[in-house]
Design a protein around this motif. Sequence first.
Motif, short mmCIF file in Angstrom:
data_model
loop_
_atom_site.label_atom_id
_atom_site.label_comp_id
_atom_site.label_asym_id
_atom_site.label_seq_id
_atom_site.Cartn_x
_atom_site.Cartn_y
_atom_site.Cartn_z
N UNK A 102 11.48 -3.99 14.27
CA UNK A 102 10.99 -4.75 13.23
C UNK A 102 10.40 -5.23 12.66
N UNK A 103 8.62 -5.76 12.15
CA UNK A 103 8.72 -7.03 11.96
C UNK A 103 7.70 -6.57 10.34
N UNK A 104 8.84 -7.73 9.23
CA UNK A 104 8.03 -8.08 8.57
C UNK A 104 6.37 -7.89 7.91
N UNK A 105 5.67 -7.91 7.12
CA UNK A 105 4.28 -8.56 7.12
C UNK A 105 3.93 -8.94 6.12
N UNK A 106 4.49 -8.79 4.93
CA UNK A 106 4.23 -8.85 3.18
C UNK A 106 2.73 -8.06 2.67
N UNK A 107 2.67 -7.05 3.32
CA UNK A 107 1.03 -6.00 3.07
C UNK A 107 1.71 -5.35 2.46
N UNK A 108 1.09 -4.35 1.37
CA UNK A 108 1.17 -2.81 0.87
C UNK A 108 0.58 -2.49 1.87
N UNK A 109 0.32 -0.95 1.58
CA UNK A 109 -0.33 0.09 1.88
C UNK A 109 -2.14 -0.19 1.22
N UNK A 110 -2.56 -0.21 0.08
CA UNK A 110 -3.53 -0.78 0.01
C UNK A 110 -4.43 -1.76 1.10
N UNK A 111 -3.27 -3.27 1.41
CA UNK A 111 -3.65 -4.04 2.21
C UNK A 111 -4.23 -3.27 3.82
N UNK A 112 -3.94 -2.12 4.15
CA UNK A 112 -3.46 -1.80 5.48
C UNK A 112 -4.93 -0.24 5.00
N UNK A 113 -5.04 0.21 4.59
CA UNK A 113 -6.00 1.09 4.19
C UNK A 113 -7.24 0.61 4.34
N UNK A 114 -7.73 -0.25 3.80
CA UNK A 114 -9.10 -1.54 3.69
C UNK A 114 -9.71 -2.32 5.85
N UNK A 307 -3.35 -9.59 13.98
CA UNK A 307 -3.13 -9.39 12.07
C UNK A 307 -3.43 -10.50 11.67
N UNK A 308 -3.82 -12.34 12.74
CA UNK A 308 -3.78 -13.45 11.97
C UNK A 308 -5.92 -13.16 12.16
N UNK A 309 -6.31 -12.26 12.64
CA UNK A 309 -7.33 -12.61 12.79
C UNK A 309 -7.90 -11.13 11.69
N UNK A 310 -7.08 -10.55 11.63
CA UNK A 310 -7.68 -8.91 10.44
C UNK A 310 -7.32 -9.30 9.15
N UNK A 311 -6.05 -9.57 9.24
CA UNK A 311 -5.08 -9.48 7.35
C UNK A 311 -4.80 -10.85 7.58
N UNK A 312 -5.56 -12.29 7.42
CA UNK A 312 -5.01 -13.93 8.33
C UNK A 312 -3.61 -14.03 7.48
N UNK A 313 -3.75 -13.09 6.55
CA UNK A 313 -2.51 -13.69 4.76
C UNK A 313 -1.42 -13.18 4.99
N UNK A 314 -1.45 -12.26 5.93
CA UNK A 314 -0.18 -11.38 6.63
C UNK A 314 1.04 -12.22 7.20
N UNK A 315 2.05 -12.65 7.15
CA UNK A 315 3.07 -13.14 7.49
C UNK A 315 3.96 -12.17 9.05
#
Lengths: 476, 138
Positions: A102-114, A307-315
């Motif tokens: 399992x990997x963390x992302x530092x994101x929340x559900x709203x970030x993904x829904x978009x 993730x680096x392409x689509x949600x670049x701020x995620x680590x």
Amino acid sequence: MDIALFEHKSEFEWQIRPFGKMRVPGVIFASEALMREMDAKVYEQVTNVAMLPGIVRSSFAMPDAHWGYGFPIGGVAAFDADAGGVVSAGGVGFDISCGVRTLHTGLNAEDIHAVQERLADALYHAIPAGMGSTGTIRLDDKQMNAMLRGGARWAVERGFGTPGDLERIEEGGCMQGADPAQVSEQAKKRQRDEMGTLGSGNHYLEIQQVTDVYQPDIAAAFGVKPGDIVVSIHCGSRGLGHQIGTEFLRRMVMAAAGFGIELPDRELACAPINSPLGQEYLGAMRAGINCALANRQILTHLTRQVFSRILPRAELPLLYDVSHNTCKVEEHKLDGHLKKLFVHRKGATRAFGPGHADLPAAFQSSGQPVLIGGSMGTASYILAGTKLGMQTAFGSACHGAGRAMSRHQALRNWGGRNVVDELAGRGILIRSPSLRGVAEEAPGAYKDVSAVVDAADGAGLARKVARLVPLICIKG
Amino acid sequence: MKRWEHFSHQADIGVRGLGATMAEAFEQAALALTAVVTDPADVAHPDMIRICCDAPDAELLLADWLNALIYEMATRNMLFSRFDVHLEGSHLTAKVWGEPLEVMRHRPAVEVKGATYTELKVAQLPDGGWLAQCVVDV
């Protein structure tokens, strides 16, 4: 299963007293409801494992136990090499070191829904899944051997991930004692095109949301809180592990009589740990573990690229990586003394408790993260190893929901398109090359994972820490 | 009487072949193996390969036969739909026909990891026909 066959030791512990050729008792950890639903074959298989030479304490089955091969899936058994103990290819299984990370992302559900559709499509495109899919990495003989010796450490050295990942993997990402010379050319050939592939069946990559936290202190140590988005990857050692399992199972069946081992079931094929065959298997099986660790590490890298392409701020730092199908040398207290044992976990997760020397500093007070996989539409869970669990089943817990019905029955009950549409209606996007495969893996074909996790928690094998639900599932 | 079928195993799936001879039952079990992945009727058979195996008894020979097919499927990335098996004692030779896997057309449901010794059985039935079966891990 007929619960009258068992002595009910406590709410979640059911014992089979030794009879016939059993050397130790059999113990199943489960609620009464799970026991009643459990396949009667589990009783037979737990009993058979208890007959193997050198087994110590008990032949255990976890709350998700179901009918396996020789060992039940969900079976745990430890053997003492000094007492004629054995290592069993069947007790590890075909998919050596199948596991979850399992990997963390530092994101929340709203970030993904978009970006949910786009992310699902991009992951499906980037992660080779299903039969016939191939990875982009081809290994020559020398590189193959280096991978089999180095595991995830080899992958990180090649640029797949960061050194920080390694301490979040059992064995520091590299299983010691691997011997690539014991892995056949056939097994290596089967792996040539399969590095960095997900496989099929119950393997998946999921984007999940944390919905509940039950132990805030431990959840904080694990770095998870309600609303967090994580990525979980479930897969194993691919064709290489399957071929090692196939070949050694046969060799052990052929050799058993010569070792004076009477097999109650051919699938329990085993060899004394202190025999050339036993040692050869351990060398090959450990190479298989490294293959699985390298494979999950490469898939992690591919996920991070998406993730680096689509949600670049995620680590995406690694929370933890656990293996399900292994035989590992561990020290456990037996009759008051520390003893080196060969612990088989077949469809069971290592669940070391707080203070264990093998855990990284971050988990010294919490115990090991125990990652329990779900089944597309159902929840996954994160548990933590306990001190009590160390004394009961050698620090082991369940590994997933466990199937409640066969693939056959699932195909009769569900159509793949309906499953995909129904889950989409609940906000869960499925991407898979095969609708039939999706139908066979329909969530309803699995046991209630929550009941399994509650039983593991109730039995003290591991503590329930957090619940997760899927938002995207890439299915092989 | 030759035919194949699947039977239930909780986690995986059983393959069963039935035929007038043991060799025919082995051929039908191989069809059942392909059917775990996709409908054998959708698999053309322009390409031929040969398989040989030896085992100390008929049951291990069946497992070896199915494992040899699983290996060829995995390493050649092929599916097979036509089988010609010859048995001489514990020695099996076979010609096997199939075609390269095409994911978009065959839509493989699952890949097979290995043939197991669970429910492994090769036996002559009361009517004189033969049965060959085992559970395969997927």
